[in-house]
Scaffold this motif. Structure first.
Motif, PDB file in Angstrom:
ATOM      1  N   ASN A 170       0.836  -1.198   0.000  1.00  0.00           N
ATOM      2  CA  ASN A 170       0.000   0.000   0.000  1.00  0.00           C
ATOM      3  C   ASN A 170       0.875   1.254   0.000  1.00  0.00           C
ATOM      4  O   ASN A 170       1.807   1.355   0.795  1.00  0.00           O
ATOM      5  CB  ASN A 170      -0.897   0.028   1.240  1.00  0.00           C
ATOM      6  N   LEU A 171       0.558   2.194  -0.878  1.00  0.00           N
ATOM      7  CA  LEU A 171       1.253   3.477  -0.891  1.00  0.00           C
ATOM      8  C   LEU A 171       0.362   4.612  -0.400  1.00  0.00           C
ATOM      9  O   LEU A 171       0.801   5.475   0.347  1.00  0.00           O
ATOM     10  CB  LEU A 171       1.762   3.796  -2.300  1.00  0.00           C
ATOM     11  N   PHE A 172      -0.892   4.627  -0.853  1.00  0.00           N
ATOM     12  CA  PHE A 172      -1.798   5.715  -0.516  1.00  0.00           C
ATOM     13  C   PHE A 172      -2.994   5.256   0.321  1.00  0.00           C
ATOM     14  O   PHE A 172      -3.577   6.046   1.055  1.00  0.00           O
ATOM     15  CB  PHE A 172      -2.320   6.394  -1.792  1.00  0.00           C
ATOM     16  N   SER A 173      -3.355   4.008   0.193  1.00  0.00           N
ATOM     17  CA  SER A 173      -4.516   3.479   0.914  1.00  0.00           C
ATOM     18  C   SER A 173      -4.085   2.888   2.254  1.00  0.00           C
ATOM     19  O   SER A 173      -2.935   2.488   2.424  1.00  0.00           O
ATOM     20  CB  SER A 173      -5.200   2.400   0.075  1.00  0.00           C
ATOM     21  N   PRO A 174      -5.024   2.829   3.217  1.00  0.00           N
ATOM     22  CA  PRO A 174      -4.681   2.216   4.512  1.00  0.00           C
ATOM     23  C   PRO A 174      -4.364   0.737   4.336  1.00  0.00           C
ATOM     24  O   PRO A 174      -4.905   0.066   3.468  1.00  0.00           O
ATOM     25  CB  PRO A 174      -5.963   2.394   5.340  1.00  0.00           C
ATOM     26  N   GLY A 175      -3.450   0.261   5.143  1.00  0.00           N
ATOM     27  CA  GLY A 175      -3.119  -1.159   5.123  1.00  0.00           C
ATOM     28  C   GLY A 175      -3.240  -1.749   6.515  1.00  0.00           C
ATOM     29  O   GLY A 175      -2.856  -1.097   7.484  1.00  0.00           O
ATOM     30  N   PRO A 176      -3.769  -2.943   6.658  1.00  0.00           N
ATOM     31  CA  PRO A 176      -4.285  -3.780   5.580  1.00  0.00           C
ATOM     32  C   PRO A 176      -5.608  -3.268   5.023  1.00  0.00           C
ATOM     33  O   PRO A 176      -6.294  -2.462   5.658  1.00  0.00           O
ATOM     34  CB  PRO A 176      -4.464  -5.146   6.256  1.00  0.00           C
ATOM     35  N   GLY A 177      -5.959  -3.738   3.824  1.00  0.00           N
ATOM     36  CA  GLY A 177      -7.185  -3.322   3.176  1.00  0.00           C
ATOM     37  C   GLY A 177      -8.423  -3.830   3.895  1.00  0.00           C
ATOM     38  O   GLY A 177      -8.365  -4.682   4.781  1.00  0.00           O
ATOM     39  N   GLU A 178      -9.568  -3.285   3.489  1.00  0.00           N
ATOM     40  CA  GLU A 178     -10.847  -3.645   4.112  1.00  0.00           C
ATOM     41  C   GLU A 178     -11.080  -5.148   4.075  1.00  0.00           C
ATOM     42  O   GLU A 178     -11.518  -5.750   5.070  1.00  0.00           O
ATOM     43  CB  GLU A 178     -11.984  -2.928   3.384  1.00  0.00           C
ATOM     44  N   LEU A 196     -11.734  -7.686   7.280  1.00  0.00           N
ATOM     45  CA  LEU A 196     -12.921  -8.536   7.409  1.00  0.00           C
ATOM     46  C   LEU A 196     -12.537 -10.011   7.476  1.00  0.00           C
ATOM     47  O   LEU A 196     -13.195 -10.796   8.178  1.00  0.00           O
ATOM     48  CB  LEU A 196     -13.867  -8.287   6.233  1.00  0.00           C
ATOM     49  N   LEU A 197     -11.484 -10.381   6.774  1.00  0.00           N
ATOM     50  CA  LEU A 197     -10.991 -11.754   6.834  1.00  0.00           C
ATOM     51  C   LEU A 197     -10.478 -12.074   8.232  1.00  0.00           C
ATOM     52  O   LEU A 197     -10.729 -13.162   8.771  1.00  0.00           O
ATOM     53  CB  LEU A 197      -9.884 -11.945   5.796  1.00  0.00           C
ATOM     54  N   THR A 198      -9.789 -11.136   8.852  1.00  0.00           N
ATOM     55  CA  THR A 198      -9.297 -11.335  10.217  1.00  0.00           C
ATOM     56  C   THR A 198     -10.464 -11.474  11.187  1.00  0.00           C
ATOM     57  O   THR A 198     -10.451 -12.337  12.085  1.00  0.00           O
ATOM     58  CB  THR A 198      -8.391 -10.171  10.630  1.00  0.00           C
ATOM     59  N   GLU A 199     -11.482 -10.640  11.030  1.00  0.00           N
ATOM     60  CA  GLU A 199     -12.664 -10.728  11.898  1.00  0.00           C
ATOM     61  C   GLU A 199     -13.314 -12.100  11.777  1.00  0.00           C
ATOM     62  O   GLU A 199     -13.694 -12.720  12.792  1.00  0.00           O
ATOM     63  CB  GLU A 199     -13.665  -9.636  11.532  1.00  0.00           C
ATOM     64  N   PHE A 200     -13.455 -12.596  10.553  1.00  0.00           N
ATOM     65  CA  PHE A 200     -14.060 -13.911  10.376  1.00  0.00           C
ATOM     66  C   PHE A 200     -13.192 -15.006  10.978  1.00  0.00           C
ATOM     67  O   PHE A 200     -13.692 -15.936  11.610  1.00  0.00           O
ATOM     68  CB  PHE A 200     -14.288 -14.205   8.891  1.00  0.00           C
ATOM     69  N   THR A 201     -11.885 -14.913  10.768  1.00  0.00           N
ATOM     70  CA  THR A 201     -10.974 -15.936  11.273  1.00  0.00           C
ATOM     71  C   THR A 201     -11.006 -16.001  12.792  1.00  0.00           C
ATOM     72  O   THR A 201     -10.984 -17.091  13.384  1.00  0.00           O
ATOM     73  CB  THR A 201      -9.549 -15.658  10.771  1.00  0.00           C
ATOM     74  N   ARG A 246     -11.025  -4.081  -2.981  1.00  0.00           N
ATOM     75  CA  ARG A 246     -11.084  -3.634  -1.589  1.00  0.00           C
ATOM     76  C   ARG A 246     -10.240  -4.515  -0.673  1.00  0.00           C
ATOM     77  O   ARG A 246     -10.191  -4.287   0.537  1.00  0.00           O
ATOM     78  CB  ARG A 246     -12.536  -3.618  -1.105  1.00  0.00           C
ATOM     79  N   VAL A 247      -9.575  -5.504  -1.245  1.00  0.00           N
ATOM     80  CA  VAL A 247      -8.677  -6.377  -0.493  1.00  0.00           C
ATOM     81  C   VAL A 247      -7.241  -5.871  -0.633  1.00  0.00           C
ATOM     82  O   VAL A 247      -6.545  -5.628   0.354  1.00  0.00           O
ATOM     83  CB  VAL A 247      -8.786  -7.840  -0.970  1.00  0.00           C
ATOM     84  N   SER A 248      -6.806  -5.749  -1.868  1.00  0.00           N
ATOM     85  CA  SER A 248      -5.488  -5.177  -2.159  1.00  0.00           C
ATOM     86  C   SER A 248      -5.716  -3.998  -3.105  1.00  0.00           C
ATOM     87  O   SER A 248      -5.774  -4.178  -4.320  1.00  0.00           O
ATOM     88  CB  SER A 248      -4.553  -6.225  -2.774  1.00  0.00           C
ATOM     89  N   PRO A 249      -5.888  -2.795  -2.570  1.00  0.00           N
ATOM     90  CA  PRO A 249      -6.214  -1.626  -3.398  1.00  0.00           C
ATOM     91  C   PRO A 249      -5.205  -1.417  -4.517  1.00  0.00           C
ATOM     92  O   PRO A 249      -4.028  -1.788  -4.415  1.00  0.00           O
ATOM     93  CB  PRO A 249      -6.199  -0.469  -2.395  1.00  0.00           C
ATOM     94  N   VAL A 250      -5.692  -0.810  -5.595  1.00  0.00           N
ATOM     95  CA  VAL A 250      -4.907  -0.744  -6.829  1.00  0.00           C
ATOM     96  C   VAL A 250      -3.614   0.048  -6.680  1.00  0.00           C
ATOM     97  O   VAL A 250      -2.673  -0.149  -7.461  1.00  0.00           O
ATOM     98  CB  VAL A 250      -5.787  -0.191  -7.974  1.00  0.00           C
ATOM     99  N   ASP A 251      -3.503   0.919  -5.676  1.00  0.00           N
ATOM    100  CA  ASP A 251      -2.244   1.647  -5.497  1.00  0.00           C
ATOM    101  C   ASP A 251      -1.089   0.717  -5.120  1.00  0.00           C
ATOM    102  O   ASP A 251       0.081   1.080  -5.277  1.00  0.00           O
ATOM    103  CB  ASP A 251      -2.386   2.756  -4.457  1.00  0.00           C
TER     104      ASP A 251
END
Length: 303
Positions: free
Chosen positions: A148-156, A160-165, A252-257
């Protein structure tokens, strides 16, 4: 991951055969357990690596694309250890994956292959190509690689994957699945049920927690901060194969930036971004993605 039972046809020796889960399934005995995979088509070998996440398999990632690629390649869809299909390996699934690739290629007697990797599979394919530059001719990635360069990391989608896990519920699975796609109609009851059945198996859930549980992510972040070893994305300037980076504009998992670092640092790289598309590019933009990737893989080597 589209829904329903996929049934495609391929021409082999003058007769039509269905590319079903059963007809393409293979097993390979290795000194570290059985590797399972799907095989279809003839021609140059093409290794297809799946991503991660609840209920993932190589077949579910690529079943919709297999017929198109099997017309040109010997397609090998490997089920990586740690996701409930191939025998598990000791260690983090992403860490053990490059060695599993080596065992797989060695056992099949394949010296050089093309590689397509979705998300985590793209990272694994990239790591393998960095370690064994002579064994990968061309590399195609689908989201996932870079940073990630401009978007928050980790992505949304990762959050959500962590919450489910941490707390696996059907509602949590649905929230994660919806983050994976631009077209929400792809999240059907059949898809939800298919993913839920595998994702909640004890072994699959335990492996998922080693990858995406909040405790595992915190430990990995701390270890990375204390390590002197450069991350794989800092080594992309050493990558030898011609590389095609494919991405969904609305991922929304790995943003394009995230694509900027690999696009600028891989010596021989191309980037193709698909509109109205989330993380599963090979599904949401199936026809366009297949056209771009096949053109790249079948392009003649420049003099």
């Amino acid at each position: 991951m589209t829904t329903g039972t996929w049934s495609h046809r391929d021409v082999e020796a003058g007769k039509m055969t269905e590319l079903s889960h059963e007809s393409t399934s293979r097993e390979l005995e290795t000194d570290q357990g059985v590797l399972r995979y799907h095989e279809a088509g003839t021609g140059p070998p093409l290794l297809m690596l799946h991503g991660s996440g609840p209920g993932v398999t190589g077949w579910r990632n690529y079943r919709g694309n297999l017929a198109a690629f099997a017309e040109h390649f010997r397609c090998l869809v490997l089920e990586l250890p740690g996701f409930g299909v191939s025998d598990p390996a000791d260690g983090h699934p992403m860490v053990t994956a490059p060695a599993a690739l080596g065992r797989f290629l060695d056992a099949l007697g394949l010296d050089r292959v093309d590689v397509i990797g979705n998300s985590m599979g793209g990272i694994v394919g990239t790591q393998y190509a960095l370690l064994h530059p002579d064994r990968v001719r061309r590399l195609v990635t689908i989201g996932g690689i870079g940073r990630n360069l401009f978007s928050p990391g980790p992505g949304e989608g990762i959050r959500l994957l962590t919450e489910f896990t941490d707390h696996p519920t059907r509602e949590g699975l649905i929230r994660w699945l919806r983050s994976m796609v631009y077209d929400q109609s792809l999240v059907t009851e059949e898809l939800i049920e298919e993913r839920w059945q595998l994702a909640t198996q004890p072994e699959a859930l335990a492996n998922a927690r080693t990858m995406y549980g909040s405790a595992a992510l915190a430990a990995r972040t701390a270890a990375a901060a204390a390590s002197d070893q450069a991350p794989y994305w800092a080594m992309l300037h050493r990558l030898k194969p011609k590389t095609l980076i494919t991405w969904g504009r609305d991922d929304r998992v790995s943003p394009v930036d995230m694509s900027i670092v690999p696009m600028r640092t891989i010596p021989d790289a191309e980037l193709h971004v698909f509109p109205d598309c989330g993380h599963w590019v090979m599904i949401e933009q199936k026809a366009a993605w297949e056209s771009v990737v096949l053109a790249f893989l079948t392009r003649k080597e420049s003099a």
